[in-house]
Design a protein around this motif. Structure first.
Motif, PDB file in Angstrom:
ATOM      1  N   ALA A 159       7.561  -5.132  13.156  1.00  0.00           N
ATOM      2  CA  ALA A 159       8.448  -4.181  12.503  1.00  0.00           C
ATOM      3  C   ALA A 159       8.060  -3.914  11.044  1.00  0.00           C
ATOM      4  O   ALA A 159       8.205  -2.805  10.549  1.00  0.00           O
ATOM      5  CB  ALA A 159       9.889  -4.716  12.564  1.00  0.00           C
ATOM      6  N   ASP A 160       7.490  -4.961  10.367  1.00  0.00           N
ATOM      7  CA  ASP A 160       7.095  -4.781   8.967  1.00  0.00           C
ATOM      8  C   ASP A 160       5.751  -4.090   8.821  1.00  0.00           C
ATOM      9  O   ASP A 160       5.300  -3.836   7.707  1.00  0.00           O
ATOM     10  CB  ASP A 160       6.982  -6.146   8.260  1.00  0.00           C
ATOM     11  N   GLY A 161       5.079  -3.847   9.931  1.00  0.00           N
ATOM     12  CA  GLY A 161       3.762  -3.229   9.853  1.00  0.00           C
ATOM     13  C   GLY A 161       2.655  -4.240   9.747  1.00  0.00           C
ATOM     14  O   GLY A 161       1.509  -3.890   9.506  1.00  0.00           O
ATOM     15  N   SER A 162       2.951  -5.544   9.871  1.00  0.00           N
ATOM     16  CA  SER A 162       1.875  -6.524   9.818  1.00  0.00           C
ATOM     17  C   SER A 162       1.535  -6.993  11.223  1.00  0.00           C
ATOM     18  O   SER A 162       2.402  -7.050  12.091  1.00  0.00           O
ATOM     19  CB  SER A 162       2.284  -7.708   8.925  1.00  0.00           C
ATOM     20  N   TYR A 163       0.275  -7.302  11.405  1.00  0.00           N
ATOM     21  CA  TYR A 163      -0.208  -7.680  12.736  1.00  0.00           C
ATOM     22  C   TYR A 163      -0.098  -9.179  12.937  1.00  0.00           C
ATOM     23  O   TYR A 163      -1.055  -9.857  13.244  1.00  0.00           O
ATOM     24  CB  TYR A 163      -1.645  -7.194  12.915  1.00  0.00           C
ATOM     25  N   HIS A 172       0.795  -1.215   0.000  1.00  0.00           N
ATOM     26  CA  HIS A 172       0.000   0.000   0.000  1.00  0.00           C
ATOM     27  C   HIS A 172       0.824   1.260   0.000  1.00  0.00           C
ATOM     28  O   HIS A 172       0.480   2.234  -0.623  1.00  0.00           O
ATOM     29  CB  HIS A 172      -0.903   0.019   1.242  1.00  0.00           C
ATOM     30  N   ASP A 173       1.936   1.210   0.713  1.00  0.00           N
ATOM     31  CA  ASP A 173       2.699   2.444   0.879  1.00  0.00           C
ATOM     32  C   ASP A 173       3.657   2.688  -0.287  1.00  0.00           C
ATOM     33  O   ASP A 173       4.430   3.610  -0.273  1.00  0.00           O
ATOM     34  CB  ASP A 173       3.480   2.425   2.203  1.00  0.00           C
ATOM     35  N   ASP A 174       3.562   1.801  -1.299  1.00  0.00           N
ATOM     36  CA  ASP A 174       4.492   1.919  -2.412  1.00  0.00           C
ATOM     37  C   ASP A 174       3.935   2.707  -3.584  1.00  0.00           C
ATOM     38  O   ASP A 174       4.579   2.810  -4.609  1.00  0.00           O
ATOM     39  CB  ASP A 174       4.870   0.511  -2.930  1.00  0.00           C
ATOM     40  N   ARG A 210     -10.575  -8.920  15.633  1.00  0.00           N
ATOM     41  CA  ARG A 210      -9.758  -8.310  14.594  1.00  0.00           C
ATOM     42  C   ARG A 210      -9.087  -9.421  13.787  1.00  0.00           C
ATOM     43  O   ARG A 210      -8.542 -10.363  14.347  1.00  0.00           O
ATOM     44  CB  ARG A 210      -8.721  -7.376  15.231  1.00  0.00           C
ATOM     45  N   PHE A 211      -9.177  -9.278  12.459  1.00  0.00           N
ATOM     46  CA  PHE A 211      -8.621 -10.315  11.584  1.00  0.00           C
ATOM     47  C   PHE A 211      -7.629  -9.696  10.614  1.00  0.00           C
ATOM     48  O   PHE A 211      -7.780  -8.560  10.185  1.00  0.00           O
ATOM     49  CB  PHE A 211      -9.729 -10.989  10.770  1.00  0.00           C
ATOM     50  N   VAL A 212      -6.611 -10.490  10.282  1.00  0.00           N
ATOM     51  CA  VAL A 212      -5.719 -10.096   9.203  1.00  0.00           C
ATOM     52  C   VAL A 212      -5.584 -11.267   8.240  1.00  0.00           C
ATOM     53  O   VAL A 212      -5.801 -12.427   8.609  1.00  0.00           O
ATOM     54  CB  VAL A 212      -4.317  -9.714   9.712  1.00  0.00           C
ATOM     55  N   LYS A 213      -5.229 -10.938   6.997  1.00  0.00           N
ATOM     56  CA  LYS A 213      -5.007 -11.985   6.003  1.00  0.00           C
ATOM     57  C   LYS A 213      -3.529 -12.004   5.678  1.00  0.00           C
ATOM     58  O   LYS A 213      -2.919 -10.978   5.380  1.00  0.00           O
ATOM     59  CB  LYS A 213      -5.832 -11.690   4.748  1.00  0.00           C
ATOM     60  N   TYR A 214      -2.947 -13.183   5.784  1.00  0.00           N
ATOM     61  CA  TYR A 214      -1.539 -13.314   5.472  1.00  0.00           C
ATOM     62  C   TYR A 214      -1.354 -14.581   4.655  1.00  0.00           C
ATOM     63  O   TYR A 214      -1.701 -15.681   5.090  1.00  0.00           O
ATOM     64  CB  TYR A 214      -0.732 -13.382   6.784  1.00  0.00           C
ATOM     65  N   LYS A 272      -1.311  -6.678   6.966  1.00  0.00           N
ATOM     66  CA  LYS A 272      -1.212  -5.280   7.401  1.00  0.00           C
ATOM     67  C   LYS A 272      -2.577  -4.642   7.580  1.00  0.00           C
ATOM     68  O   LYS A 272      -2.728  -3.688   8.335  1.00  0.00           O
ATOM     69  CB  LYS A 272      -0.398  -4.476   6.387  1.00  0.00           C
ATOM     70  N   GLU A 273      -3.555  -5.137   6.844  1.00  0.00           N
ATOM     71  CA  GLU A 273      -4.878  -4.529   6.905  1.00  0.00           C
ATOM     72  C   GLU A 273      -5.719  -5.304   7.925  1.00  0.00           C
ATOM     73  O   GLU A 273      -5.967  -6.495   7.747  1.00  0.00           O
ATOM     74  CB  GLU A 273      -5.528  -4.592   5.519  1.00  0.00           C
ATOM     75  N   VAL A 274      -6.139  -4.626   8.961  1.00  0.00           N
ATOM     76  CA  VAL A 274      -6.913  -5.307   9.997  1.00  0.00           C
ATOM     77  C   VAL A 274      -8.395  -5.059   9.757  1.00  0.00           C
ATOM     78  O   VAL A 274      -8.810  -3.934   9.508  1.00  0.00           O
ATOM     79  CB  VAL A 274      -6.529  -4.787  11.392  1.00  0.00           C
ATOM     80  N   VAL A 275      -9.168  -6.125   9.792  1.00  0.00           N
ATOM     81  CA  VAL A 275     -10.614  -5.983   9.663  1.00  0.00           C
ATOM     82  C   VAL A 275     -11.224  -6.252  11.028  1.00  0.00           C
ATOM     83  O   VAL A 275     -10.943  -7.286  11.648  1.00  0.00           O
ATOM     84  CB  VAL A 275     -11.180  -6.979   8.636  1.00  0.00           C
ATOM     85  N   GLU A 276     -12.021  -5.327  11.501  1.00  0.00           N
ATOM     86  CA  GLU A 276     -12.672  -5.508  12.792  1.00  0.00           C
ATOM     87  C   GLU A 276     -14.124  -5.884  12.595  1.00  0.00           C
ATOM     88  O   GLU A 276     -14.839  -5.257  11.815  1.00  0.00           O
ATOM     89  CB  GLU A 276     -12.586  -4.209  13.599  1.00  0.00           C
ATOM     90  N   LYS A 277     -14.520  -6.930  13.256  1.00  0.00           N
ATOM     91  CA  LYS A 277     -15.903  -7.375  13.106  1.00  0.00           C
ATOM     92  C   LYS A 277     -16.304  -8.057  14.417  1.00  0.00           C
ATOM     93  O   LYS A 277     -15.552  -8.892  14.924  1.00  0.00           O
ATOM     94  CB  LYS A 277     -15.981  -8.378  11.937  1.00  0.00           C
ATOM     95  N   ASN A 278     -17.477  -7.749  14.902  1.00  0.00           N
ATOM     96  CA  ASN A 278     -17.964  -8.344  16.157  1.00  0.00           C
ATOM     97  C   ASN A 278     -16.938  -8.268  17.278  1.00  0.00           C
ATOM     98  O   ASN A 278     -16.785  -9.187  18.065  1.00  0.00           O
ATOM     99  CB  ASN A 278     -18.318  -9.819  15.952  1.00  0.00           C
TER     100      ASN A 278
END
Lengths: 162, 72, 375
Positions: C125-129, C27-29, C108-112, C99-105
């Motif tokens: 450090a890489d910005g991923s949760y 995203h930051d690129d 918090r979820f991330v996809k990796y 890196k993108e956190v989805v909050e639901k109920n």
């Protein structure tokens, strides 16, 4: 590793979806399709079989016809032969009868002739006798009178006989 | 390094399977040439045999894949 | 690639789904992104690209436009500690690096790497949760993921196709009865149906039982075939590697395993547990082998389909990747020709594998229901 590790989500959905699919298609697709195909095959089978049967029947019918024809021909021949025989026999018999009859007729005719002949002879004899007596009587009467006249008389008599 | 060894393993497996299936295919061809009327049956039997051999090869390849990824 | 941008564009368009995951876009690129990407990165990526393509995904990628991924979002369904949670995969904004956190109920979820984790409370450090161990494996807990992924969606598409092909065909037969020649779709599927019935079911299962299993074999054959063909289609609704997914083939193999063994006759079990006609020690030796054999047969089915389809995809992708590995556009005619050649072979393999799957299933069922007159 991911590639050879089955994921739960897909297993879950595949089990449900494929299970339902099999049941759905079994009830609403494969059953009618398979049944109809079977029916059609059966009907084709039957049609073929009955055609075969008809052909068989035709063949046997033809054979029958031929047999009947042959029989009829044989019968006709026999009848004709019989007729010929009968005719021949009849002719033969008729000939025989005719012959016998003819012979009979001839014989009786011959007898008749003989009889007639005999009767005629007798008659002739009688007449000759009577004539002779008559002539003799006349001759005897004339002789006494004239020789010339005698001759004339004889001639006259002879003329009469004729 | 483990990856290349795994690749060699997969290659050897493919070699064996190739030989096996080739032999089946060849024999099937001979059979069909000898008895063309049995072609259908020979084909089915050939496919089944080839599938079974291929199964063995695939096991090897899966093992190679596993080895590859364990190492990586 | 630099010299002929139009050609490369066309080629990319042709092969887009294959390279759907070529470059996960950080995203930051965004400010640095240009039309050309350094070749070195591509070269290293080839392996990843292929792996991404043949793996499952949470959204259905169509193509990249200006380095923005264009994809069909698919529903994510999670069975978490607090019950079912669902949201669209677009909530991750194409992020696959946690890196993108989805909050639901309140969770918090991330996809990796196409897996969904409970997000860590703080970014690393890489910005991923995500918390990693020494070997860079994620340590986070995972909810039970029953999302409609790309493969599941493809599964539904296949089933939909099956229904719209075979229900009208069946309708034709229902309407016209047996006295009319098949027309339209019915005339197309009838020879195949008869082939499966006569050459697969009847030959292998035998006259007495084959009609009972023909519906299953037909479903199996057409389902695998259609799924294979859809997998060959490069664009949506194809492009998913459904039959090259071991979970999918496993389910089919388990169906076969269950059907085979639940229909096993006395003879079948006797041949497994107490092989007739051999001495007792051999029987004792054979029994465990035969018992393992019950499982290895469907296992081989599973691996065969999976490996064949996956290998085919890998070969096609590798051939096209030659262009990027060799860093020249001039190899593309050869690469494309070879790819077309492999594609044609794959069309054949798609049919053959479906046929073999059905054939071997019929063979196993045949062995199970066979009744020996002697022994």
């Amino acid at each position: 590793m991911d590639l050879v590790t089955p994921g739960f989500g897909l297993i879950f959905w595949t089990t449900i979806a494929f299970g339902i699919l099999v049941l759905l298609l079994k009830a609403f697709a494969w059953k009618p399709i398979l049944n109809t195909i079977k029916e059609r095959e059966d009907s084709i089978d039957n049609a073929l079989k009955s055609a075969e049967k008809a052909r068989e029947e035709m063949k046997s019918l033809q054979a029958d016809n031929e047999k009947i024809l042959a029989e009829a021909r044989a019968e006709r021949d026999a009848m004709m032969k019989e007729g010929r025989d009968l005719r021949d026999k009849t002719i033969e018999a008729a000939k025989e009868t005719a012959k016998i009859e003819a012979e009979k007729i001839i014989t009786s005719a011959r007898e008749q002739i003989e009889l007639q002949k005999k009767a005629a002879m007798t008659e002739l004899k009688n007449q000759v006798a009577a004539l002779s007596i008559d002539m003799a009587e006349k001759i005897l009467r004339r002789e006494l009178s004239d020789a010339k006249q005698q001759e004339a008389l004889i001639n006259e008599l002879l003329e009469d006989i004729k | 390094m483990v990856g290349s060894i795994a690749a060699i393993g997969a290659g050897i497996a493919a070699l064996g399977v190739g030989l096996g299936i080739g032999k089946i295919g060849g024999s099937a061809m001979e059979g069909i040439a000898r008895q063309p009327e049995a072609a259908g049956k020979i084909q089915t039997a050939m496919i089944i045999a080839a599938a079974l051999i291929e199964g063995a090869g695939l096991f090897a390849i899966v093992v190679a894949l596993l080895g590859n990824n364990v190492g990586a | 690639m630099r010299t002929t941008p139009i050609f490369s564009f066309l080629l990319t368009l042709l092969m887009t789904p294959l390279f759907a995951h070529q470059m996960p876009i950080p995203h930051d690129d965004h400010e640095e992104v240009t039309a050309q990407v350094p070749e070195i990165e591509e070269k290293e990526d080839v392996n990843d690209v292929i792996m991404h393509h043949i793996s499952d995904a949470h959204d259905w990628h169509i193509f990249d436009w200006n380095n923005h991924a264009v994809s069909v979002p698919l529903p994510v369904i999670l069975y978490t500690e607090k019950g079912l949670v669902s949201f669209m995969s677009s909530a991750f904004h194409h992020d696959d690096s946690g890196k993108e956190v989805v909050e639901k109920n309140g969770q918090r979820f991330v996809k990796y790497h196409e897996k969904i984790y409970y997000a860590s409370s703080l970014a690393n450090a890489d910005g991923s949760y995500i918390d990693f161990d020494d070997e860079h494996h994620a340590l986070n807990a995972k909810p039970l993921d029953i999302s409609i992924t790309k493969n599941v969606a493809s599964l539904f598409v296949t089933i939909f196709l099956m229904l719209i092909i075979f229900l009208p065909a069946a309708n034709f037969y229902k309407k016209n009865g047996s006295q009319k020649a098949p027309k339209g779709i019915a005339s197309f599927v009838e020879p195949l149906i008869i082939y499966i019935r006569d050459e697969v079911a009847l030959v292998n299962i035998g006259k007495k039982h084959y009609l009972r299993f023909t519906p299953y074999l037909l479903s199996l054959f057409f389902f695998v075939w259609l799924a294979n063909m859809l997998g060959l289609m490069p664009v949506i609704p194809g492009g998913a590697n459904l039959t090259g997914n071991i979970g999918f083939t496993m389910v089919l193999a388990i169906f076969t395993l269950l059907i085979t063994n639940f229909n096993g006759k006395k003879d079948y079990w006797m041949h497994i547990l107490w092989m007739p006609g051999v001495p007792v020690p051999v029987r004792l030796l054979l029994a465990p082998i035969e018992i393992v054999g019950i499982l290895t047969k469907p296992f081989a089915l599973m691996v065969r389909l999976f490996a064949n389809m996956t290998a085919g995809h890998i070969v096609i992708l590798s051939l096209i990747s030659l262009i990027f590995v060799l860093e020249t556009i001039w190899v593309s005619p050869a690469a494309v020709l070879l790819t077309v050649f492999i594609f044609v072979i794959k069309v054949l393999v798609a049919f053959l594998q479906a046929y073999i799957f059905a054939l071997l299933t019929a063979l196993f069922i045949g062995q199970a229901v066979e009744e020996h007159a002697h022994h």
